[in-house]
Design a protein around this motif. Structure first.
Motif, PDB file in Angstrom:
ATOM      1  N   ALA A  28       0.821  -1.210   0.000  1.00 26.13           N
ATOM      2  CA  ALA A  28       0.000   0.000   0.000  1.00 26.13           C
ATOM      3  C   ALA A  28       0.859   1.265   0.000  1.00 26.13           C
ATOM      4  N   GLY A  29       2.169   1.110  -0.131  1.00 26.93           N
ATOM      5  CA  GLY A  29       3.061   2.257  -0.196  1.00 26.93           C
ATOM      6  C   GLY A  29       3.590   2.725   1.141  1.00 26.93           C
ATOM      7  N   LEU A  30       3.397   1.934   2.180  1.00 25.24           N
ATOM      8  CA  LEU A  30       3.841   2.311   3.523  1.00 25.24           C
ATOM      9  C   LEU A  30       5.070   1.490   3.901  1.00 25.24           C
ATOM     10  N   ALA A  31       6.143   1.724   3.152  1.00 28.84           N
ATOM     11  CA  ALA A  31       7.349   0.905   3.265  1.00 28.84           C
ATOM     12  C   ALA A  31       8.036   1.014   4.615  1.00 28.84           C
ATOM     13  N   ALA A  32       7.786   2.061   5.353  1.00 29.20           N
ATOM     14  CA  ALA A  32       8.445   2.228   6.644  1.00 29.20           C
ATOM     15  C   ALA A  32       7.653   1.599   7.792  1.00 29.20           C
ATOM     16  N   MET A  33       6.588   0.858   7.475  1.00 33.21           N
ATOM     17  CA  MET A  33       5.730   0.243   8.494  1.00 33.21           C
ATOM     18  C   MET A  33       6.320  -1.106   8.906  1.00 33.21           C
ATOM     19  N   TRP A  34       6.396  -1.333  10.202  1.00 33.50           N
ATOM     20  CA  TRP A  34       6.971  -2.575  10.731  1.00 33.50           C
ATOM     21  C   TRP A  34       6.061  -3.123  11.820  1.00 33.50           C
ATOM     22  N   PHE A  35       5.875  -4.442  11.865  1.00 33.75           N
ATOM     23  CA  PHE A  35       5.020  -5.087  12.856  1.00 33.75           C
ATOM     24  C   PHE A  35       5.761  -6.204  13.561  1.00 33.75           C
ATOM     25  N   GLY A  48       3.674  -1.959  16.589  1.00 32.83           N
ATOM     26  CA  GLY A  48       4.014  -1.424  15.286  1.00 32.83           C
ATOM     27  C   GLY A  48       4.938  -0.229  15.393  1.00 32.83           C
ATOM     28  N   LEU A  49       5.622   0.020  14.312  1.00 31.75           N
ATOM     29  CA  LEU A  49       6.501   1.172  14.217  1.00 31.75           C
ATOM     30  C   LEU A  49       6.392   1.716  12.807  1.00 31.75           C
ATOM     31  N   TRP A  50       6.141   3.008  12.702  1.00 27.61           N
ATOM     32  CA  TRP A  50       6.074   3.674  11.401  1.00 27.61           C
ATOM     33  C   TRP A  50       6.973   4.889  11.501  1.00 27.61           C
ATOM     34  N   GLY A  51       8.140   4.779  10.934  1.00 26.15           N
ATOM     35  CA  GLY A  51       9.144   5.810  11.135  1.00 26.15           C
ATOM     36  C   GLY A  51       9.510   5.831  12.604  1.00 26.15           C
ATOM     37  N   GLU A  52       9.271   6.962  13.258  1.00 27.89           N
ATOM     38  CA  GLU A  52       9.545   7.099  14.693  1.00 27.89           C
ATOM     39  C   GLU A  52       8.298   6.877  15.546  1.00 27.89           C
ATOM     40  N   GLU A  53       7.156   6.670  14.903  1.00 34.92           N
ATOM     41  CA  GLU A  53       5.875   6.551  15.620  1.00 34.92           C
ATOM     42  C   GLU A  53       5.594   5.117  16.036  1.00 34.92           C
ATOM     43  N   GLY A  54       5.511   4.885  17.341  1.00 38.97           N
ATOM     44  CA  GLY A  54       5.159   3.573  17.854  1.00 38.97           C
ATOM     45  C   GLY A  54       3.656   3.475  18.083  1.00 38.97           C
ATOM     46  N   PHE A  55       3.108   2.293  17.900  1.00 42.52           N
ATOM     47  CA  PHE A  55       1.682   2.071  18.105  1.00 42.52           C
ATOM     48  C   PHE A  55       1.473   0.588  18.359  1.00 42.52           C
ATOM     49  N   SER A  56       0.252   0.224  18.731  1.00 43.02           N
ATOM     50  CA  SER A  56      -0.081  -1.192  18.865  1.00 43.02           C
ATOM     51  C   SER A  56      -1.436  -1.454  18.223  1.00 43.02           C
ATOM     52  N   LEU A  57      -1.642  -2.700  17.859  1.00 40.38           N
ATOM     53  CA  LEU A  57      -2.886  -3.146  17.236  1.00 40.38           C
ATOM     54  C   LEU A  57      -3.449  -4.301  18.027  1.00 40.38           C
ATOM     55  N   GLU A  58      -4.753  -4.333  18.086  1.00 39.66           N
ATOM     56  CA  GLU A  58      -5.464  -5.501  18.603  1.00 39.66           C
ATOM     57  C   GLU A  58      -6.623  -5.723  17.653  1.00 39.66           C
ATOM     58  N   TRP A  59      -6.806  -6.962  17.201  1.00 39.81           N
ATOM     59  CA  TRP A  59      -7.951  -7.217  16.327  1.00 39.81           C
ATOM     60  C   TRP A  59      -8.440  -8.643  16.444  1.00 39.81           C
ATOM     61  N   GLU A  60      -9.730  -8.738  16.250  1.00 38.15           N
ATOM     62  CA  GLU A  60     -10.395 -10.023  16.156  1.00 38.15           C
ATOM     63  C   GLU A  60     -10.937 -10.102  14.735  1.00 38.15           C
TER      64      GLU A  60
END
Length: 128
Positions: A28-35, A48-60
């Motif tokens: 999708a063009g988000l090459a700097a996205m890491w999980f 997750g990490l996108w550049g310097e931005e950290g985040f988390s995901l939870e999904w069912e």
């Protein structure tokens, strides 16, 4: 929503989950996205990490997705909406964490539930 990874029931293998998410976002063009998968059974969890931005995901799968971050990030929200091909239902704050939520079914009922619980800074994002 019409994205494959969100509807997939993964085997309990962290590497499979990580690779599928990475490839989806990279395509999708988000090459700097890491999980990094931290829970390989539903509800799944990833850091997750996108550049310097950290985040988390939870999904069912086929039900909900929660994107959690320290502060609101419009670019990150836009990236997830683009990959999910669906607007988020709502954003709110819980325990000093910003949570953006997507729901497959019963969005109005879920929003009413969030309102009733009194979560902080509740904002409806799907335009309804």
């Amino acid at each position: 929503m019409s994205t494959t990874w969100f509807f997939k029931h993964y085997p309990p293998a962290r590497s499979v989950i990580e690779n599928d998410l990475r490839l989806t976002f990279w395509k999708a063009g988000l090459a700097a996205m890491w999980f990094t998968c931290t829970k390989e059974a539903a509800p799944f969890e990833c850091q997750g990490l996108w550049g310097e931005e950290g985040f988390s995901l939870e999904w069912e799968p086929q039900n909900y997705l929660l994107l959690k971050m320290r502060a609101p990030n419009k670019d990150l929200l836009t990236a997830f909406e683009r990959v999910l091909k669906h607007k988020a239902l709502a954003a709110y704050r819980r325990d000093s964490v910003v949570i953006v939520e997507w729901r497959v079914k019963d969005a109005d009922a879920r929003y009413a539930e969030l309102k009733a619980t009194g979560v902080a800074e509740l904002e409806r994002l799907d335009g309804k």
